[in-house]
Design a protein around this motif. Structure first.
Motif, mmCIF file in Angstrom:
data_model
loop_
_atom_site.group_PDB
_atom_site.id
_atom_site.type_symbol
_atom_site.label_atom_id
_atom_site.label_comp_id
_atom_site.label_asym_id
_atom_site.label_seq_id
_atom_site.Cartn_x
_atom_site.Cartn_y
_atom_site.Cartn_z
ATOM 1 N N ALA A 45 -9.076 45.314 -59.844
ATOM 2 C CA ALA A 45 -8.861 46.643 -60.422
ATOM 3 C C ALA A 45 -10.185 47.398 -60.569
ATOM 4 O O ALA A 45 -10.262 48.603 -60.263
ATOM 5 C CB ALA A 45 -8.170 46.505 -61.781
ATOM 6 N N VAL A 46 -11.222 46.723 -61.025
ATOM 7 C CA VAL A 46 -12.529 47.373 -61.185
ATOM 8 C C VAL A 46 -13.055 47.857 -59.834
ATOM 9 O O VAL A 46 -13.564 48.983 -59.707
ATOM 10 C CB VAL A 46 -13.524 46.405 -61.849
ATOM 11 N N LEU A 47 -12.929 47.009 -58.817
ATOM 12 C CA LEU A 47 -13.394 47.411 -57.491
ATOM 13 C C LEU A 47 -12.627 48.631 -56.980
ATOM 14 O O LEU A 47 -13.215 49.516 -56.345
ATOM 15 C CB LEU A 47 -13.222 46.240 -56.516
ATOM 16 N N ALA A 48 -11.333 48.685 -57.262
ATOM 17 C CA ALA A 48 -10.540 49.822 -56.800
ATOM 18 C C ALA A 48 -10.953 51.108 -57.508
ATOM 19 O O ALA A 48 -11.039 52.178 -56.882
ATOM 20 C CB ALA A 48 -9.057 49.533 -57.039
ATOM 21 N N VAL A 49 -11.203 51.035 -58.815
ATOM 22 C CA VAL A 49 -11.631 52.233 -59.547
ATOM 23 C C VAL A 49 -12.975 52.731 -59.028
ATOM 24 O O VAL A 49 -13.184 53.932 -58.826
ATOM 25 C CB VAL A 49 -11.706 51.935 -61.058
ATOM 26 N N LEU A 50 -13.910 51.808 -58.792
ATOM 27 C CA LEU A 50 -15.231 52.210 -58.291
ATOM 28 C C LEU A 50 -15.123 52.805 -56.891
ATOM 29 O O LEU A 50 -15.836 53.770 -56.564
ATOM 30 C CB LEU A 50 -16.166 51.007 -58.286
ATOM 31 N N ALA A 51 -14.257 52.240 -56.052
ATOM 32 C CA ALA A 51 -14.070 52.796 -54.709
ATOM 33 C C ALA A 51 -13.485 54.201 -54.771
ATOM 34 O O ALA A 51 -13.907 55.108 -54.037
ATOM 35 C CB ALA A 51 -13.182 51.870 -53.879
ATOM 36 N N ALA A 52 -12.481 54.393 -55.647
ATOM 37 C CA ALA A 52 -11.891 55.721 -55.790
ATOM 38 C C ALA A 52 -12.885 56.705 -56.369
ATOM 39 O O ALA A 52 -12.897 57.895 -56.015
ATOM 40 C CB ALA A 52 -10.649 55.632 -56.673
ATOM 41 N N LEU A 53 -13.753 56.217 -57.260
ATOM 42 C CA LEU A 53 -14.778 57.084 -57.847
ATOM 43 C C LEU A 53 -15.717 57.642 -56.786
ATOM 44 O O LEU A 53 -16.138 58.805 -56.848
ATOM 45 C CB LEU A 53 -15.564 56.294 -58.895
ATOM 46 N N ASP A 54 -16.041 56.859 -55.791
ATOM 47 C CA ASP A 54 -16.977 57.284 -54.751
ATOM 48 C C ASP A 54 -16.328 58.186 -53.703
ATOM 49 O O ASP A 54 -17.043 58.851 -52.948
ATOM 50 C CB ASP A 54 -17.577 56.054 -54.055
ATOM 51 N N THR A 55 -15.006 58.164 -53.607
ATOM 52 C CA THR A 55 -14.341 58.920 -52.543
ATOM 53 C C THR A 55 -13.548 60.124 -53.050
ATOM 54 O O THR A 55 -13.116 60.949 -52.238
ATOM 55 C CB THR A 55 -13.390 58.001 -51.762
ATOM 56 N N THR A 56 -13.352 60.232 -54.355
ATOM 57 C CA THR A 56 -12.536 61.309 -54.913
ATOM 58 C C THR A 56 -13.422 62.430 -55.441
ATOM 59 O O THR A 56 -14.411 62.174 -56.134
ATOM 60 C CB THR A 56 -11.648 60.781 -56.060
ATOM 61 N N HIS A 57 -13.069 63.639 -55.131
ATOM 62 C CA HIS A 57 -13.854 64.794 -55.601
ATOM 63 C C HIS A 57 -13.534 65.053 -57.067
ATOM 64 O O HIS A 57 -12.373 64.957 -57.488
ATOM 65 C CB HIS A 57 -13.513 66.034 -54.771
ATOM 66 N N PRO A 58 -14.541 65.382 -57.867
ATOM 67 C CA PRO A 58 -14.285 65.614 -59.305
ATOM 68 C C PRO A 58 -13.282 66.720 -59.588
ATOM 69 O O PRO A 58 -12.665 66.733 -60.669
ATOM 70 C CB PRO A 58 -15.677 65.976 -59.852
ATOM 71 N N ASP A 59 -13.101 67.654 -58.684
ATOM 72 C CA ASP A 59 -12.171 68.764 -58.927
ATOM 73 C C ASP A 59 -10.762 68.461 -58.439
ATOM 74 O O ASP A 59 -9.887 69.331 -58.483
ATOM 75 C CB ASP A 59 -12.680 70.030 -58.244
ATOM 76 N N SER A 60 -10.511 67.232 -57.978
ATOM 77 C CA SER A 60 -9.168 66.873 -57.523
ATOM 78 C C SER A 60 -8.197 66.878 -58.690
ATOM 79 O O SER A 60 -8.548 66.505 -59.810
ATOM 80 C CB SER A 60 -9.181 65.483 -56.873
ATOM 81 N N PRO A 61 -6.938 67.298 -58.454
ATOM 82 C CA PRO A 61 -5.954 67.286 -59.542
ATOM 83 C C PRO A 61 -5.590 65.858 -59.928
ATOM 84 O O PRO A 61 -5.551 64.957 -59.097
ATOM 85 C CB PRO A 61 -4.755 68.032 -58.925
#
Length: 251
Positions: A114-130
């Motif tokens: 779960a931690v790895l998935a959150v960190l991966a999403a953090l690096d690929t998701t734009h902060p302004d995404s809904p």
């Protein structure tokens, strides 16, 4: 909500986040309308998961936390990335409980996935995404279920090589290890100066043909020159015995 495993990744993140320098508490500064709020990690969690959730404040908290985390240099000692993971953890508990109840899987492994998935999403998701936080939590949930499904299909097997090594250890502690493909001879009575007391004989069941198998045994034992013949001597007198054992084995 379920307890945190003291040996899991969630507890490690909790401990790391709370080890703050004296006099410098971790605060997240967010702007709501014309106001500026300074929120502690606990206040951020209450705003995200508490009974009086404000969807506008929730979106601002996720956006600001992700933006600050993405500004941290790779490999740095900042707490921004830890804060994002820590804020996502409560959203994972329901599925974590379901997986642990339904499937045989280690909780520590699920937390790590779960931690790895959150960190991966953090690096690929734009902060302004809904629905930024919901997206990262969903990625972590999907990765936990995927990992649990893979583990369920795995079949545990015995370490055959390790088991064989453990069972084949015959030398006592402190004794030098001997090659396992050699043999020791223990004739009774012991040989005289001029050689053995009698011809060596290898016997076998009457119902089996002896020649080829006994000859092969003598060859493997390194005794082709000592074996007189590979057949039974039914009428001869027994003058002694010969014991074969692996070199270095107990007698």
């Amino acid at each position: 909500m379920i307890r945190t495993d003291p040996a899991g990744a969630f507890s490690l993140i909790e401990g790391a986040l709370r080890r703050e320098p004296v006099g410098a508490p971790l605060l997240l500064v967010v702007s709501v309308g014309h106001r500026s709020l300074r929120l502690s990690p606990e206040e951020c969690r209450d705003a995200l998961y508490g009974p009086l959730r404000d969807e506008g404040l929730r979106a601002v908290i996720w956006r600001q936390a992700v933006a600050e985390a993405r500004q941290e240099p790779p490999g740095g000692a900042g707490t921004g990335r830890l804060l994002v993971v820590w804020l996502a953890i409560p959203g994972l508990y329901r599925n974590l409980r379901r997986i642990l109840c339904q499937l045989r899987v280690e909780r520590a492994d699920l937390e790590a996935e779960a931690v790895l998935a959150v960190l991966a999403a953090l690096d690929t998701t734009h902060p302004d995404s809904p629905d930024l936080g919901g997206h990262m939590i969903k990625e972590a949930v999907n990765r936990m279920w995927s990992y649990a499904g893979r583990v369920r299909r795995e079949v545990p097997v015995v370490d055959v090589a390790g088991l064989a090594d453990a069972r084949c250890v015959t030398a006592r502690r402190g004794e030098p290890q001997q090659p396992t493909d050699e043999w020791e001879l223990h004739p009774t009575p012991p040989p005289r100066r001029d050689g053995l007391s009698a011809t060596l004989r290898f016997t076998d069941s009457r119902t089996r043909r002896e020649g080829e198998r006994i000859g092969a045994l003598a060859h493997c034992a390194g005794l082709p020159d000592l074996v007189f013949r590979a057949r039974r001597h039914e009428d001869s007198e027994l003058v002694g015995t010969l014991a074969l054992s692996p070199l270095g084995a107990r007698r």
